[in-house]
Enzyme design. Structure first.
Site, PDB file in Angstrom:
ATOM      1  N   HIS A 154      32.874  34.057  56.615  1.00  0.00           N
ATOM      2  CA  HIS A 154      33.037  33.154  55.479  1.00  0.00           C
ATOM      3  C   HIS A 154      33.132  31.689  55.900  1.00  0.00           C
ATOM      4  CE1 HIS A 154      37.425  32.287  55.997  1.00  0.00           C
ATOM      5  NE2 HIS A 154      37.456  33.508  56.501  1.00  0.00           N
TER       6      HIS A 154
ATOM      7  N   CYS B  67      39.433  37.585  59.619  1.00  0.00           N
ATOM      8  CA  CYS B  67      38.026  37.375  59.267  1.00  0.00           C
ATOM      9  C   CYS B  67      37.412  36.318  60.181  1.00  0.00           C
ATOM     10  CB  CYS B  67      37.912  36.935  57.808  1.00  0.00           C
ATOM     11  SG  CYS B  67      38.316  38.251  56.636  1.00  0.00           S
TER      12      CYS B  67
END
Length: 514
Positions: A411, A430
């Site tokens: 992301h 992440c």
């Protein structure tokens, strides 16, 4: 009187019986010639008296003897049981000196960082010496015993050597807690191949790793390369664990894929073996971020992998969608440890960060009235938090999803300063991308979908929008601390998650002395 149909059947049956008897006769002849063949090679008269039946009795006993240490006893026993307990490996390899060749290969296992002792190299060498000494074996019983020991040692060693070079010594799924990469391991079919080899040398040459990365690290190991700032011992051990990683059958097979190397904090989009896009990434915080632990000082307790909660897992999957201006469903652990703590300090923290609060699934209209500092652990579990799209959204303007058990993804991020730092293990798990729009363009190519992504990413407070890839793109998240770059120069990175240490602790009993 027989009908023509019955006559044909009788002829075929007779022919089939003749073929069967001929085959059985040939097989029996080959088996009965074992003694003659062994005598011809060894010139030891004792072998003239050996028979397949006599050998079978001894081999059966050896297979059930607890002192016969076999790594894969069920596979080995099953093979001999279905092949009349014949000395298949001795019969096919003793006459052409292939077994001496095998000893040479096993003896050079240290060039792969592996200890030749794990392949019973010395035992096979000594037994072979007895066979080639026409006076060493003095009785038929001794001949049978030595034949059985040599046959089983060769079978065991061939399987172990083949497995080690083609699949690695360790199964990464058994030693790492956060490992979800598809990794092929040896099975009964691949292991049974060693009994049916037509040419032993061809097989031994075929299983030697030929990956240029492997050969470069292997050369560095043999040459005793020392990295500046490290001891020889630490460098050698780093090479050893990364050679083992290269032996694992978990490498991308696709022509096009994205790959993240956690210790390097980099993402590459690979196409036909070349990187067409490279960018910095931030990965999850790790247990060894300050590098206090290393490959020189460790103990047996290091075999247990104890990942920090925020470490990024190793995995492979398929990127299937880009979500532009995403909503962040904040995990409960982050909500408890960070969001509620900040909300207790600042009653307007949640609204300033554009975070919606839900209690038992229903939205809370006035979260600033809640006394977050005084709610109990039980009450906390009733609340959930979602950060809406916007400049402060922790996921930035886009995220790329792929199925995985750890709920991680690639992301964007508003925290751009982290990309200026050399140590980028700073996320909750992440992978943050330095150039998310470039990545979107690489995935989608020119066209309406990419244009939509670029447009929406440039707008403020757009609603969440999902754009699906026409063709899913493989993604691999890996952990490699040593490799050769495009120019052949060795690159070394810090062991930020301590995974080198875990692997070395398991490997050490199989490794050649440094």
């Amino acid at each position: 009187m027989l009908s023509s149909k019955n006559i044909v059947f009788a002829v075929l049956a007779t022919a089939g019986l003749f073929i069967l008897l001929t085959f059985a006769s040939c097989k029996k002849k080959v088996r009965s010639d074992i003694g003659k063949a062994f005598f011809a090679k060894t010139q030891n008269k004792v072998f003239k008296d050996i028979t397949p039946e006599g050998f079978a009795i001894v081999l059966k006993k050896a297979l059930t003897d607890p002192n016969t240490k076999l790594s894969n006893p069920k596979i080995i026993e099953a093979y001999y049981d279905s092949h009349d307990y014949d000395p298949v490996l001795l019969t096919s390899n003793l006459s052409n000196d292939n077994l001496r060749l095998l000893v040479d290969y096993l003896g050079k296992a240290n060039e792969h960082g592996l200890d030749p002792k794990m392949f019973q190299t010395e035992k096979i060498k000594l037994l072979l010496a007895k066979f080639y000494d026409k006076k060493a074996i003095k009785t038929t019983d001794e001949a049978y015993t030595d034949m059985a020991q040599l046959e089983l040692s060769i079978a065991n060693s061939l399987i172990n050597y083949s497995n080690a070079l083609q699949f690695g010594v360790m199964n990464p799924r058994r030693i790492y807690a956060n490992y979800y990469t598809v990794t092929k391991r040896p099975d009964s079919l691949s292991m049974s191949r060693v009994f049916e080899l037509k040419n032993l040398k061809t097989f031994l040459d075929s299983i030697q790793p030929k990956n240029p990365q492997y050969l470069t690290l292997q050369k560095a190991l043999v040459s005793n390369v020392v990295v500046p700032g490290q001891t020889k011992e630490e460098t050698q051990r780093t090479l050893l664990v990364n050679l083992e990683r290269l032996r694992w059958k978990n490498k991308p097979t696709e022509a096009r894929y994205a790959i993240v190397n956690i210790p390097d904090f980099q993402l590459d989009l690979m196409e036909n073996g070349k990187s067409t896009l490279n960018m910095k990434v931030c990965v999850g915080q790790g247990r060894n971020g300050n590098h206090t632990d290393n490959l020189v000082e460790y103990d047996d307790s290091d075999k247990i992998d104890r990942p920090f909660q925020r470490e990024t897992p190793q995995l492979n999957s398929l990127i299937y969608v880009a979500e532009v201006n995403p909503i962040w469903n904040i995990p409960q652990s982050i909500a408890n440890k960070e969001i509620i703590v900040e909300a207790a300090k600042d009653r307007y923290y949640l609204s300033n960060k554009n975070i919606n609060v839900y209690k038992n699934g229903a939205i809370v209209n006035d979260p600033e009235t809640i006394k977050w500092a005084s709610i109990s652990e039980k009450e906390r579990s009733q609340y959930s938090f979602k950060q809406q799209p916007g400049a402060d959204n922790s996921l930035g303007k886009v995220k790329f999803l792929f199925n995985n058990k750890s709920s991680v993804y690639l992301h964007d991020t508003p925290a751009k300063d982290a990309f200026k730092k050399p140590m980028r293990a700073v996320s909750h798990g992440c992978v943050r991308l330095e150039k998310p729009l470039d990545f979107a363009h690489a995935l989608f190519g020119d066209g309406e979908k990419y244009n939509t992504i670029a447009k929406l990413m440039g707008e403020d407070n757009s609603k969440p929008t999902s754009l699906y890839l026409n063709k899913k793109v493989p993604v691999y998240i890996t952990y490699v601390t040593c490799w050769a770059d495009a120019g052949g120069t060795l690159q070394f990175r810090k062991d930020i998650y301590g995974l080198d240490i875990v692997l070395y602790a398991h490997l050490q009993k199989f490794l050649a002395p440094v």
